[in-house]
Design a protein around this motif. Structure first.
Motif, PDB file in Angstrom:
ATOM      1  N   LEU A 124      57.294 -14.261 -29.780  1.00 50.11           N
ATOM      2  CA  LEU A 124      58.267 -15.314 -30.077  1.00 50.11           C
ATOM      3  C   LEU A 124      58.629 -16.084 -28.805  1.00 50.11           C
ATOM      4  O   LEU A 124      58.701 -17.323 -28.816  1.00 50.11           O
ATOM      5  CB  LEU A 124      59.526 -14.725 -30.726  1.00 50.11           C
ATOM      6  N   ASN A 125      58.812 -15.383 -27.702  1.00 44.68           N
ATOM      7  CA  ASN A 125      59.099 -16.027 -26.422  1.00 44.68           C
ATOM      8  C   ASN A 125      57.945 -16.935 -25.999  1.00 44.68           C
ATOM      9  O   ASN A 125      58.164 -18.050 -25.512  1.00 44.68           O
ATOM     10  CB  ASN A 125      59.371 -14.971 -25.352  1.00 44.68           C
ATOM     11  N   ALA A 126      56.718 -16.485 -26.190  1.00 47.24           N
ATOM     12  CA  ALA A 126      55.549 -17.307 -25.849  1.00 47.24           C
ATOM     13  C   ALA A 126      55.504 -18.562 -26.718  1.00 47.24           C
ATOM     14  O   ALA A 126      55.206 -19.656 -26.224  1.00 47.24           O
ATOM     15  CB  ALA A 126      54.263 -16.495 -26.015  1.00 47.24           C
ATOM     16  N   ILE A 127      55.828 -18.421 -27.999  1.00 46.59           N
ATOM     17  CA  ILE A 127      55.846 -19.578 -28.902  1.00 46.59           C
ATOM     18  C   ILE A 127      56.891 -20.589 -28.444  1.00 46.59           C
ATOM     19  O   ILE A 127      56.635 -21.795 -28.398  1.00 46.59           O
ATOM     20  CB  ILE A 127      56.112 -19.132 -30.363  1.00 46.59           C
ATOM     21  N   ILE A 128      58.061 -20.114 -28.078  1.00 47.75           N
ATOM     22  CA  ILE A 128      59.126 -21.009 -27.609  1.00 47.75           C
ATOM     23  C   ILE A 128      58.699 -21.737 -26.338  1.00 47.75           C
ATOM     24  O   ILE A 128      58.896 -22.953 -26.214  1.00 47.75           O
ATOM     25  CB  ILE A 128      60.447 -20.227 -27.410  1.00 47.75           C
ATOM     26  N   ASN A 129      58.081 -21.025 -25.392  1.00 48.32           N
ATOM     27  CA  ASN A 129      57.608 -21.661 -24.157  1.00 48.32           C
ATOM     28  C   ASN A 129      56.508 -22.677 -24.432  1.00 48.32           C
ATOM     29  O   ASN A 129      56.483 -23.758 -23.840  1.00 48.32           O
ATOM     30  CB  ASN A 129      57.117 -20.622 -23.157  1.00 48.32           C
ATOM     31  N   LEU A 130      55.577 -22.343 -25.322  1.00 49.22           N
ATOM     32  CA  LEU A 130      54.526 -23.289 -25.685  1.00 49.22           C
ATOM     33  C   LEU A 130      55.137 -24.521 -26.347  1.00 49.22           C
ATOM     34  O   LEU A 130      54.717 -25.652 -26.088  1.00 49.22           O
ATOM     35  CB  LEU A 130      53.509 -22.638 -26.622  1.00 49.22           C
ATOM     36  N   TRP A 131      56.118 -24.318 -27.208  1.00 51.63           N
ATOM     37  CA  TRP A 131      56.786 -25.426 -27.881  1.00 51.63           C
ATOM     38  C   TRP A 131      57.422 -26.365 -26.852  1.00 51.63           C
ATOM     39  O   TRP A 131      57.232 -27.573 -26.906  1.00 51.63           O
ATOM     40  CB  TRP A 131      57.849 -24.886 -28.841  1.00 51.63           C
ATOM     41  N   LYS A 132      58.158 -25.803 -25.907  1.00 49.00           N
ATOM     42  CA  LYS A 132      58.852 -26.618 -24.906  1.00 49.00           C
ATOM     43  C   LYS A 132      57.883 -27.460 -24.079  1.00 49.00           C
ATOM     44  O   LYS A 132      58.195 -28.591 -23.732  1.00 49.00           O
ATOM     45  CB  LYS A 132      59.661 -25.730 -23.960  1.00 49.00           C
ATOM     46  N   ASN A 133      56.739 -26.912 -23.759  1.00 54.88           N
ATOM     47  CA  ASN A 133      55.798 -27.596 -22.878  1.00 54.88           C
ATOM     48  C   ASN A 133      54.751 -28.428 -23.608  1.00 54.88           C
ATOM     49  O   ASN A 133      54.080 -29.250 -22.982  1.00 54.88           O
ATOM     50  CB  ASN A 133      55.084 -26.578 -21.980  1.00 54.88           C
ATOM     51  N   SER A 134      54.582 -28.219 -24.906  1.00 54.71           N
ATOM     52  CA  SER A 134      53.498 -28.882 -25.623  1.00 54.71           C
ATOM     53  C   SER A 134      53.965 -29.900 -26.648  1.00 54.71           C
ATOM     54  O   SER A 134      53.310 -30.912 -26.859  1.00 54.71           O
ATOM     55  CB  SER A 134      52.615 -27.848 -26.317  1.00 54.71           C
TER      56      SER A 134
END
Length: 178
Positions: A124-134
């Motif tokens: 979930l943390n990885a998804i949130i980080n990908l969302w913020k940057n992508s």
């Protein structure tokens, strides 16, 4: 030689201290590769990660190979890849040797259940980080929602989703430049 050893050890830590596979590794990759070692920028790491997902093989291994190649070419790719694989190799050999004798113990079953919960949080943390940057504009939101629907509800192969999203991104970029 020191830089090759640093590559090996950095990816050895990432491979040995991250549970849950490639998605769960993204926060640790970001910290180690971008923030501490400065081997790549955040955008470059996300690009390596995206290409690592779209190419055959394990995401973490592919990403380590790309980073290692950027840092020291082919030999750097080898050392980074060896580093990320080494802990898993040792852990799998050890677990395979002893798991059958310990798997029936309740404490082992509870420990594995706890690891599964922690992995879900890391993903979930990885998804949130990908969302913020992508996902930075309306087109990104549309591509995100479309790929989610196609993957989660229509059971379309991730290969076709990645190809379609790539082509759409290229077309929109090309159209925007005209």
């Amino acid at each position: 030689m020191k830089e090759l050893f640093d590559l090996f050890m950095a990816f050895c830590r990432i491979g040995g201290l991250t549970f849950g596979g490639g998605y769960a590794m993204l926060p640790m990759l970001e910290k180690e590769v971008v923030e501490e070692k400065k081997w790549a920028t955040s955008e470059e790491l996300l690009d390596y990660y995206a290409v690592g997902q779209a190419t055959p093989g394990i995401i973490a291994v592919n990403t380590a190979t790309f980073v290692g190649y950027k840092v020291r070419g082919t030999i750097g790719a080898f050392f980074a890849t060896a580093g990320v694989v080494f802990p898993s190799f040792i852990i799998i050999i050890t677990i395979a040797t002893f798991l059958k004798s310990f798997s029936q113990f309740e404490v082992v079953q509870h420990g594995l259940a706890g690891i599964r919960v922690a992995v879900a949080v890391l993903v979930l943390n990885a998804i949130i980080n990908l969302w913020k940057n992508s996902v930075v504009d309306k087109v990104g939101v549309i591509i995100f929602i479309s790929t989610f629907v196609f993957g989660a509800f229509l059971n379309i192969s991730p290969i076709f989703i990645v190809l379609a999203a790539s082509i759409l991104g290229l077309l929109l970029k090309y159209r925007g430049e005209k």
